[in-house]
Design a protein around this motif. Sequence first.
Motif: not given
Length: 257
Positions: A18-22, A87-95
């Motif tokens: 999650i970008t901007g996930g903080g 490498p197990d990341c399977n979702a990109l959330i452009n937030n």
Amino acid sequence: MSSLKTDPFDITTSVPLITGGGSGIGFGLLEQFLRLGCTKVLITGRREHILKQAAAKYPNKVHYLVSDAGSASDREALLRWVTENHPDCNALINNAGIQRRVPLVEETTEWTADRAAEIEINLSGPIHLCSLFIPFLLKAPQKQAMIANVSSGLAFTPFVGGPTYAATKAGLHSYTMALRWTLEDTGKLPTKSNLGGGHDFGEECEDVCKTVVEGVANSMLEVGYGMADKWRLVGDRDAVEANMHGVGEWVHVPKWS
Ligand SMILES: NC(=O)c1ccc[n+]([C@@H]2O[C@H](COP(=O)([O-])OP(=O)(O)OC[C@H]3O[C@@H](n4cnc5c(N)ncnc54)[C@H](OP(=O)(O)O)[C@@H]3O)[C@@H](O)[C@H]2O)c1
């Protein structure tokens, strides 16, 4: 809620980035993923102390990288970090997103850094991250992968109080629809878009994020909330115009006279 449907997305095995996930909606999404059984979330942001705080609240579950979605070299470094360490990341959330609330009459004539940054962070950044991450996500170890682009109700109604912001969100929505079409036959990447609510419209962040993540888990290809969900479905140009006037009057946006 949209009638657009895809397969349910398995939150329990998912590893979202999650970008901007903080903080804000990104952190709200993080908490909803964890609530629904996800055990690992990756987040980015520009301020390390905010990311540190988020990770400390969920030890061993939340991992972070200081990364600016508005910087092309940071976006490339983000893909390297994820590939090498997660490498197990399977979702990109452009937030990650910013909003300059500057009506046109108050806008500078100069192409200042903050004007350019709004477009870079809200539109160029997500587009570049999609390009970077698609080949990686297509190889995700899980059966499914996802790209979710957080746009806004203001993608569907021009915002006279911040016209560039709304334009970036309209652009992101248009791009996301094309992305969805392009990826729909991969069997791997249903693309989600349109989380909304509007800054001053009084929606509770937790309610919005709960609706969105549950929508994703329950096969929704587009998830809206509150006013954004209504605007998303308006196809009548007169109604869009009326919505735009309504918001402009509501927030008392000045005009050139
Ligand atoms: N709030 C609403 O009503 C609403 C409605 C519709 C859509 N949205 C969208 O939802 C998304 C999140 O908004 P929000 O309301 O949660 O805003 P927010 O409270 O300001 O939070 C934004 C988060 O993104 C991070 N961020 C900002 N610029 C970044 C960059 N260049 N690179 C990496 N991270 C960055 C911020 O951390 P740093 O500053 O540390 O980088 C912060 O953690 C945005 O895309 C926004 O347009 C919001």
